[in-house]
Design a protein around this motif. Structure first.
Motif, PDB file in Angstrom:
ATOM      1  N   PHE A 362      78.034 -53.084 -13.492  1.00 21.35           N
ATOM      2  CA  PHE A 362      79.259 -53.534 -12.829  1.00 21.35           C
ATOM      3  C   PHE A 362      79.820 -52.438 -11.928  1.00 21.35           C
ATOM      4  O   PHE A 362      80.253 -52.694 -10.798  1.00 21.35           O
ATOM      5  CB  PHE A 362      80.298 -53.931 -13.886  1.00 21.35           C
ATOM      6  N   LEU A 363      79.803 -51.191 -12.416  1.00 17.43           N
ATOM      7  CA  LEU A 363      80.337 -50.070 -11.646  1.00 17.43           C
ATOM      8  C   LEU A 363      79.532 -49.848 -10.363  1.00 17.43           C
ATOM      9  O   LEU A 363      80.099 -49.613  -9.292  1.00 17.43           O
ATOM     10  CB  LEU A 363      80.295 -48.803 -12.507  1.00 17.43           C
ATOM     11  N   VAL A 364      78.225 -49.955 -10.472  1.00 12.39           N
ATOM     12  CA  VAL A 364      77.364 -49.788  -9.299  1.00 12.39           C
ATOM     13  C   VAL A 364      77.636 -50.880  -8.271  1.00 12.39           C
ATOM     14  O   VAL A 364      77.744 -50.626  -7.069  1.00 12.39           O
ATOM     15  CB  VAL A 364      75.882 -49.789  -9.712  1.00 12.39           C
ATOM     16  N   GLU A 365      77.743 -52.124  -8.745  1.00 10.70           N
ATOM     17  CA  GLU A 365      78.016 -53.239  -7.838  1.00 10.70           C
ATOM     18  C   GLU A 365      79.364 -53.064  -7.140  1.00 10.70           C
ATOM     19  O   GLU A 365      79.512 -53.355  -5.948  1.00 10.70           O
ATOM     20  CB  GLU A 365      78.004 -54.560  -8.616  1.00 10.70           C
ATOM     21  N   LYS A 366      80.337 -52.577  -7.879  1.00 11.33           N
ATOM     22  CA  LYS A 366      81.683 -52.400  -7.334  1.00 11.33           C
ATOM     23  C   LYS A 366      81.703 -51.399  -6.181  1.00 11.33           C
ATOM     24  O   LYS A 366      82.451 -51.554  -5.209  1.00 11.33           O
ATOM     25  CB  LYS A 366      82.620 -51.931  -8.457  1.00 11.33           C
ATOM     26  N   HIS A 367      80.860 -50.359  -6.279  1.00  6.78           N
ATOM     27  CA  HIS A 367      80.887 -49.289  -5.272  1.00  6.78           C
ATOM     28  C   HIS A 367      79.649 -49.292  -4.382  1.00  6.78           C
ATOM     29  O   HIS A 367      79.386 -48.305  -3.676  1.00  6.78           O
ATOM     30  CB  HIS A 367      81.013 -47.932  -5.971  1.00  6.78           C
ATOM     31  N   TYR A 414      67.960 -56.000 -12.450  1.00  7.81           N
ATOM     32  CA  TYR A 414      68.877 -55.610 -11.382  1.00  7.81           C
ATOM     33  C   TYR A 414      68.112 -54.970 -10.236  1.00  7.81           C
ATOM     34  O   TYR A 414      67.686 -53.831 -10.313  1.00  7.81           O
ATOM     35  CB  TYR A 414      69.916 -54.639 -11.945  1.00  7.81           C
ATOM     36  N   ALA A 415      67.884 -55.746  -9.181  1.00  9.68           N
ATOM     37  CA  ALA A 415      67.002 -55.338  -8.088  1.00  9.68           C
ATOM     38  C   ALA A 415      67.383 -54.042  -7.402  1.00  9.68           C
ATOM     39  O   ALA A 415      66.509 -53.245  -7.085  1.00  9.68           O
ATOM     40  CB  ALA A 415      66.923 -56.479  -7.051  1.00  9.68           C
ATOM     41  N   PRO A 416      68.688 -53.774  -7.136  1.00  6.65           N
ATOM     42  CA  PRO A 416      69.021 -52.545  -6.390  1.00  6.65           C
ATOM     43  C   PRO A 416      68.585 -51.264  -7.056  1.00  6.65           C
ATOM     44  O   PRO A 416      68.576 -50.210  -6.412  1.00  6.65           O
ATOM     45  CB  PRO A 416      70.559 -52.626  -6.293  1.00  6.65           C
ATOM     46  N   PHE A 417      68.210 -51.290  -8.331  1.00  2.00           N
ATOM     47  CA  PHE A 417      67.790 -50.065  -9.001  1.00  2.00           C
ATOM     48  C   PHE A 417      66.360 -49.693  -8.651  1.00  2.00           C
ATOM     49  O   PHE A 417      65.925 -48.596  -8.920  1.00  2.00           O
ATOM     50  CB  PHE A 417      67.925 -50.205 -10.526  1.00  2.00           C
ATOM     51  N   SER A 418      65.620 -50.611  -8.130  1.00  4.16           N
ATOM     52  CA  SER A 418      64.206 -50.350  -7.895  1.00  4.16           C
ATOM     53  C   SER A 418      63.993 -49.530  -6.645  1.00  4.16           C
ATOM     54  O   SER A 418      64.887 -49.335  -5.873  1.00  4.16           O
ATOM     55  CB  SER A 418      63.457 -51.687  -7.787  1.00  4.16           C
TER      56      SER A 418
END
Length: 418
Positions: A362-367, A414-418
């Motif tokens: 959630f924190l990553v998505e927020k920022h 969670y795709a953005p981590f790849s």
């Protein structure tokens, strides 16, 4: 000069004294010739007026501050000589500089504080623009400013101006590195840590560029290699504060960018440094893992600060183990790191958290759309580190399989981590 002649015969108690000082201030500002070839009469007269006001029953700090402003600005241009009159005045001002006043700046008349601050500014102007003065007084001024920057609870301006003076005193001199080291060797680790804490606290929530342009930071940066070799590499990382640890990690990361330089290789590319880096890595990862249960409740600046440290130290360790300059002993160095079982365990734990912790996601998505968002992304750094830890190491490979971490590496929701 008419204004100087009038000042010479008038008492500092006279009502017109302030107006004459204003005229003199205007003359100094507007006349390059006056600043470049300041008449000796100027120093002699203002020296007398300073003593009149300082020995008066009631000190007029606003007038004293104004006189110092005129003296300070008179040194704002390059001069070819340091006259006897200016030398006498400068000696007097150095004697007047009161460290006690600079340490209680919040509780005293601000004109009194700025009177003393202007003495420092005047010395800096001389360092910048008067080689004769610098040749004569550099040791005295470096000792003075060293005594200031090793004090605690001074105004930030005092540290900055003192740092400016120290950095410029030896900047253009022969054997400047040796001269710098003579000053740096008088610092103990506590002095250095205190100064770092002051700077890091001031710039903690500001863009890094603001900190990089700060004179005290520049002095600390200049000192870092010396302090690292003498103190840091032998110190207990667990006793570092979060702010100080960030400073250390950043500077190590910065130094490794210049790993082709012989000085950097001698100082940083060795087993003793590798052991130190592993200690920092382990301590930092322990701190960041303790955040995850309450990652949304903690102040975001504190969370971000730890993620920055984690990302930087992971990069430091990976770069150290894979760079061309350490290849001659790379095999032994990799084995040393692979045998740090706590380091391996913490790396795997953090990898699982960033894949599974919903609050972190959630924190990553927020920022995600902010410039700071990239500091929160650690997966690539951790995969790189895990690759080094398991390379030709059956024990660590087995830990990875038993911990089911390989599954997490290839399956992420969670795709953005790849």
């Amino acid at each position: 000069m008419e204004v100087l002649s009038k000042l010479d015969i008038i008492s500092s108690d006279d009502k017109s004294f302030f107006n004459l000082l204003c005229q003199l201030d205007s003359l100094i500002k507007n006349s390059e010739d006056f600043r470049r070839q300041t008449p000796n009469q100027f120093y002699k007269i203002l020296h007398i007026k300073l003593e009149e006001l300082l020995f008066a029953d009631q000190k007029h700090w606003s007038l004293l501050r104004f006189i110092l402003k005129c003296i300070k600005n008179s040194a704002a241009s390059h001069k070819s000589e340091f006259s006897l009159e200016e030398c006498d005045l400068c000696d007097k001002l150095v004697q007047l500089l009161d460290i006690e006043v600079l340490s209680i700046y919040e509780r005293i008349d601000q004109d009194q504080f700025h009177f003393h601050l202007n003495i420092l500014q005047y010395i800096f102007n001389l360092v910048q623009g008067n080689k004769s003065a610098l040749d004569k007084c550099h040791l005295e001024w470096s000792n003075l400013t060293f005594n200031l920057i090793t004090k605690v609870n001074l105004d930030q301006q005092v540290y900055d101006i003192s740092s400016m003076i120290l950095l410029n005193v030896y900047n253009e001199r022969e054997n400047s590195e040796n001269l710098y080291n003579n000053i740096f060797s008088r610092f103990n680790l506590l002095d250095f840590v205190n100064l770092v804490e002051i700077v890091e606290q001031k710039f903690k929530n500001q863009p890094l560029q603001n900190k990089f342009s700060n004179w005290t930071f520049k002095l600390l940066d200049k000192m870092f290699d010396f302090i690292y070799s003498k103190y840091l590499i032998k110190s207990n990382v667990e006793k570092f504060t979060v702010n100080f640890r960030f400073f250390v990690i950043y500077h190590i990361s910065d130094r490794l960018l210049d790993s082709k330089e012989a000085k950097i290789q001698k100082c940083y590319l060795n087993f003793e440094s590798l052991e130190f880096f592993c200690q920092i890595y382990t301590t930092t990862f322990q701190d960041i893992l303790s955040l995850f249960d309450q990652i949304l409740e903690k102040p975001f600046d504190d969370v971000l600060h730890l993620f920055k440290q984690s990302k930087l130290i992971a990069g430091v360790l990976c770069d150290f183990l894979t760079m061309e300059e350490t290849r001659h002993d790379n095999h032994n160095m990799v084995i040393f790191v692979q045998n740090q079982k706590q380091l391996m365990k913490l790396t795997c734990q953090l990898f699982k958290e960033i894949n599974c912790n919903k609050n972190y996601i959630f924190l990553v998505e927020k920022h995600a759309n902010e410039n700071i968002g990239e500091w929160l992304l650690l997966k690539c750094d951790l995969v790189r580190m895990i690759g080094i830890l398991v390379y030709e190491n059956e024990s660590n490979q087995g830990y990875l399989v038993n911990d089911q971490l390989t599954k997490n590496m290839f399956q992420s929701n969670y795709a953005p981590f790849s």
